[in-house]
Design a protein around this motif. Structure first.
Motif, mmCIF file in Angstrom:
data_model
loop_
_atom_site.group_PDB
_atom_site.id
_atom_site.type_symbol
_atom_site.label_atom_id
_atom_site.label_comp_id
_atom_site.label_asym_id
_atom_site.label_seq_id
_atom_site.Cartn_x
_atom_site.Cartn_y
_atom_site.Cartn_z
ATOM 1 N N SER A 120 55.359 -55.341 -11.118
ATOM 2 C CA SER A 120 55.276 -53.970 -10.625
ATOM 3 C C SER A 120 54.769 -53.016 -11.701
ATOM 4 O O SER A 120 54.787 -53.328 -12.894
ATOM 5 N N ASP A 122 56.065 -50.421 -12.924
ATOM 6 C CA ASP A 122 57.087 -50.032 -13.906
ATOM 7 C C ASP A 122 57.565 -51.218 -14.752
ATOM 8 O O ASP A 122 58.452 -51.082 -15.583
ATOM 9 N N LEU A 124 59.299 -53.752 -14.047
ATOM 10 C CA LEU A 124 60.683 -54.162 -13.821
ATOM 11 C C LEU A 124 60.824 -55.272 -12.784
ATOM 12 O O LEU A 124 61.777 -56.051 -12.830
ATOM 13 N N THR A 125 59.873 -55.372 -11.859
ATOM 14 C CA THR A 125 59.986 -56.335 -10.769
ATOM 15 C C THR A 125 58.934 -57.428 -10.883
ATOM 16 O O THR A 125 57.727 -57.159 -10.875
ATOM 17 N N TYR A 126 59.399 -58.675 -10.989
ATOM 18 C CA TYR A 126 58.525 -59.860 -11.035
ATOM 19 C C TYR A 126 58.662 -60.588 -9.711
ATOM 20 O O TYR A 126 59.775 -60.974 -9.317
ATOM 21 N N THR A 127 57.552 -60.798 -9.027
ATOM 22 C CA THR A 127 57.572 -61.515 -7.761
ATOM 23 C C THR A 127 56.792 -62.816 -7.924
ATOM 24 O O THR A 127 55.588 -62.806 -8.187
ATOM 25 N N VAL A 177 68.870 -58.898 -16.236
ATOM 26 C CA VAL A 177 68.452 -59.097 -14.839
ATOM 27 C C VAL A 177 69.381 -58.321 -13.915
ATOM 28 O O VAL A 177 70.585 -58.590 -13.848
ATOM 29 N N SER A 179 68.826 -58.105 -10.537
ATOM 30 C CA SER A 179 68.978 -58.907 -9.316
ATOM 31 C C SER A 179 67.986 -60.055 -9.314
ATOM 32 O O SER A 179 66.902 -59.964 -9.882
ATOM 33 N N THR A 189 62.165 -63.013 -6.275
ATOM 34 C CA THR A 189 62.002 -61.698 -6.875
ATOM 35 C C THR A 189 63.061 -61.477 -7.954
ATOM 36 O O THR A 189 64.263 -61.596 -7.678
ATOM 37 N N VAL A 191 64.384 -58.659 -10.617
ATOM 38 C CA VAL A 191 64.336 -57.246 -11.000
ATOM 39 C C VAL A 191 65.087 -57.067 -12.303
ATOM 40 O O VAL A 191 66.260 -57.464 -12.417
ATOM 41 N N LYS A 193 66.589 -54.729 -15.621
ATOM 42 C CA LYS A 193 67.189 -53.424 -15.892
ATOM 43 C C LYS A 193 66.259 -52.576 -16.760
ATOM 44 O O LYS A 193 66.198 -51.361 -16.598
#
Length: 557
Positions: A120, A122, A124-127, A177, A179, A189, A191, A193
C-alpha cells in the motif's frame, strides 16, 4: 525490493529469474540460539551443502543417487520455530519453502510460494497472492490457511503448536504485525503497525517457511519430528546425533531434484571433515577447517570455492565491565587484523573496512576503514591516559574453528599495549549461554561471529547496534550508556530508506557514531565459510551454502 511508493508493486517472476538491480543486502547467523528474529547456531565444526536457487525452467541430471552432506549436529527435530542445530535448520530449508526467496546470488527477495505481492501507499499493508496448485508432501494443496497457521505460530508465543522453548525467529517481525488475515484461499494480507522495509527479506528466512496446516493440526508441538512442506525434499527419517534422511519430492513445483536422496550426516571433528571430503564419503561442506585450505586446494579430487565475504568476525566489549570509553577504544586500536586474517582464517577473508557491513552487502562503505585500523602507539597513550596500564582483562572465545587462534593473537596484542590478559576457551555447545550471562567471570571481552541469513544491513548493523536487542543489552551493556537509546530511532529511519545511496549514507553515519561514542563491538574480519565439494558434485549455489542456506533443487552427483 518492490517500489513501496506504489499502490501496486509487481515483483520479479520467480526465484532464479534475472535479479533486479540494487538488490537489498543477514544470523546471519549467530552461534547459540535464535532470539529476536535472529537465526543462530552452535559453534560446532560441521558440514552442509546447497544447490542453486530454483528456476521455473530448471533442468539437470536425472541420474538420481544420494548426496551426502555433513552437518554440525542433529537433534532429529526440524522446526522453523525451534532452533536446535544448523543441521536441523538446513533440513527445514530443504523441506519447506516460504512466500519469498533470496538466492544469495542476488540479495533481492523474489517470489516463491507467493507469485506476487502489492504494498500500500503508506507501506503498512502487504497483500500476497499465492500460487495455485502447489502441493505439500502430504498431498494437501497450499492455501492461505497454511500461511496463517505457519506465520501465526511465529508471531504468537502461546500458539499450541509451539514446542517448549520455541525460539520463533520471526517473533520480532510479529511484534510489528497489527493483523494477518486471509480474504480468500489464495490471498494473505499482512498489516503492519509501522513501515518496515525488511519484511520481504525476513519472510525468506527459516522462520518464514510454510508448513502444511493439516500436519500442524495432526502433530502439534511434535511437528519438528514430522515436518511437511512444499520443498524439493520430503522428510524420510532422522536419528538424533547421527543423521537426517530426505527423499526427492516428485511433486515439487519446480521439478523433481536431480538426486533421489539427501542425507545430512553429523560430523564434528575437523580432521574427519577433511578425510571424508577426500575419500568421497561426504559430498560437500561449508565447514571445512581454514587450516586445511592449502591441502584441499592441492587435491584434484575436491573443489574449493571462492565465495563473497558475507560474515563478521567480532569481539564484543562489555561496557559494564570496562566503563571507560578510552579503554574500549584502546582495546580496538590494539588489534592486528592482518595477523588474524593470515593465521586464523588462512587468508579466507578481508579486513573489515566497512566496519560491521561486509563487502557482499549493500551499504558497505570503505570510508569506515579507520574504525578497524591498528594503531599501537595511540592505544598505549589511551591506556596511560585512562590509568589502565596493568589492568587485567578477561577474554572468552569458543574452542572451535578460527576462534582460538584469534583469541591468542588478540591476547598478545592487548598485552603489547599495557594490559594483562586472562583467556578461557569454551565448548561451543555452552558458549552462547555464557554470553548471555553478564555475571560470567570472562564477560569483559567475547569473540564471536555473525553470519548472514538475510543479507541486509539491518540484519548486521540493525541487530548489533540496537540498544534494545540482545547485543546492546545482555552482551555489551550498551543500553546503560548515555544517549544510546537514540540509536533505535536512527536505525529505524535507515532501514526504511528506499534510496540505496541515502541508505548507505545513513548506515555509515550510524556506524561511525556507534564506534566513536560507544565502541562496544570491535570488528576483527569479514569472512566466508569455506565451501568445498567433491569434483562429482554439480549445480551448487555456493553463495547460499557459504551463508548456511541449503537450497538443494539443482544439486547432483
Amino acid at each position: 525490493m518492490p517500489n513501496r511508493s506504489s499502490g501496486s508493486s509487481p515483483t520479479p517472476a520467480d526465484p532464479g529469474a534475472a535479479p533486479a538491480p540494487e538488490g537489498v543486502s543477514r544470523r546471519t547467523m549467530l552461534r547459540g540460539a535464535s532470539l529476536l528474529g535472529v537465526g543462530v547456531g552452535f559453534g560446532l565444526p560441521g558440514l552442509l551443502t546447497a544447490c542453486g536457487a530454483a528456476a521455473d525452467d530448471a533442468s539437470g541430471s536425472t541420474d538420481g543417487g544420494t548426496l551426502t552432506l555433513a552437518i554440525d549436529s542433529t537433534s532429529a527435530v526440524s522446526d522453523p520455530a525451534f532452533y536446535t542445530s544448523l543441521g536441523d535448520w538446513m533440513a527445514v530449508d530443504c523441506i519447506c519453502r516460504g512466500l519469498t526467496f533470496i538466492s544469495f546470488e542476488s540479495n533481492e527477495p523474489t517470489p516463491d510460494l507467493a507469485e506476487k505481492w502489492t504494498v500500500s501507499d503508506d507501506r503498512l499493508t502487504y497483500t500476497f497472492t499465492l500460487r495455485q496448485g502447489v502441493t505439500f508432501h502430504d498431498g494437501t494443496t497450499l492455501t492461505s490457511a497454511d500461511v496463517l497457521a505457519s506465520l501465526g505460530r511465529q508471531f504468537d508465543p502461546d500458539d499450541k503448536t509451539l514446542p517448549k522453548g520455541g525460539t520463533r525467529p520471526l517473533a520480532g517481525l510479529g511484534t510489528n504485525v497489527a493483523s494477518l488475515t486471509a480474504p480468500d484461499d489464495l490471498t494473505v494480507t499482512m498489516v503492519l503497525k509501522k513501515p518496515d522495509r525488511t519484511v520481504l527479506g525476513q519472510l525468506s528466512d527459516i522462520g518464514g517457511r510454510i508448513i502444511s496446516k493439516a500436519a500442524l493440526d495432526k502433530y502439534g508441538a511434535d511437528i519438528g519430528k514430522h515436518l511437511v512442506g512444499t520443498g524439493p525434499f520430503a522428510f524420510d527419517s532422522a536419528t538424533s546425533g547421527q543423521s537426517i534422511t530426505l527423499k526427492a519430492f516428485d511433486g515439487f513445483r519446480l521439478g523433481k531434484p536431480p538426486v533421489d536422496r539427501l542425507v545430512l550426516r553429523q560430523v564434528q571433528d575437523p580432521s574427519a571433515i577433511v578425510s571424508s571430503l577426500l575419500s568421497g564419503d561426504v559430498s560437500a561442506t561449508q565447514f571445512a577447517p581454514y587450516s586445511a585450505v592449502a591441502q584441499l586446494r592441492g587435491d584434484s579430487s575436491v573443489k574449493v570455492y571462492d565465495t563473497s565475504h558475507n560474515a563478521d568476525a567480532i569481539m564484543m566489549i562489555d561496557a559494564r565491565r570496562i566503563p571507560e570509553l578510552k579503554v574500549r577504544k584502546a582495546i580496538n586500536l590494539a588489534i592486528d587484523r592482518k595477523a588474524i586474517l593470515s593465521k586464523a582464517f588462512y587468508g579466507i577473508g578481508a579486513e573489515p573496512k566497512g566496519y560491521a557491513i561486509p563487502p557482499a552487502q549493500s551499504g558497505y562503505d570503505a570510508t569506515l576503514a579507520d574504525l578497524s585500523t591498528q594503531d599501537v602507539a595511540r592505544a598505549k597513550r589511551l591506556v596511560e591516559e585512562a590509568g589502565a596500564k596493568g589492568r587485567t582483562l578477561r577474554l572468552m572465545a569458543a574452542s572451535d574453528s578460527w576462534h582460538p587462534k584469534a583469541a591468542q593473537i588478540i591476547a598478545q596484542n592487548l598485552e603489547d599495549v599495557g594490559f594483562k590478559v586472562v583467556t578461557t576457551s569454551v565448548d561451543p555447545a555452552t558458549y552462547f549461554g555464557r554470553l548471555l550471562d553478564g555475571s560470567d567471570d570472562y564477560h569483559d571481552l567475547m569473540i564471536w561471529e555473525r553470519n548472514t541469513y538475510v543479507p541486509d544491513p539491518d540484519d548486521m548493523v540493525g541487530a548489533m547496534a540496537s540498544p534494545t536487542g540482545i547485543y546492546g543489552t545482555k552482551l555489551s551493556g550498551m543500553d546503560t550508556l548515555k544517549d544510546a537509546a537514540s540509536l533505535a530511532d536512527e536505525l529505524y529511519t535507515a532501514k526504511n530508506l528506499t534510496d540505496t545511496k541515502k541508505r548507505t549514507v545513513a548506515y555509515t553515519k550510524i556506524q561511525r557514531r556507534w564506534a566513536e561514542e560507544y565502541m562496544v563491538l570491535s570488528m576483527l574480519a569479514c569472512f566466508s565459510n569455506l565451501v568445498v565439494s567433491g569434483n562429482d558434485v554439480k549445480g551448487m549455489n555456493t553463495e547460499a551454502l557459504a551463508n548456511h542456506r541449503c537450497y538443494m533443487d539443482k544439486a547432483s552427483v
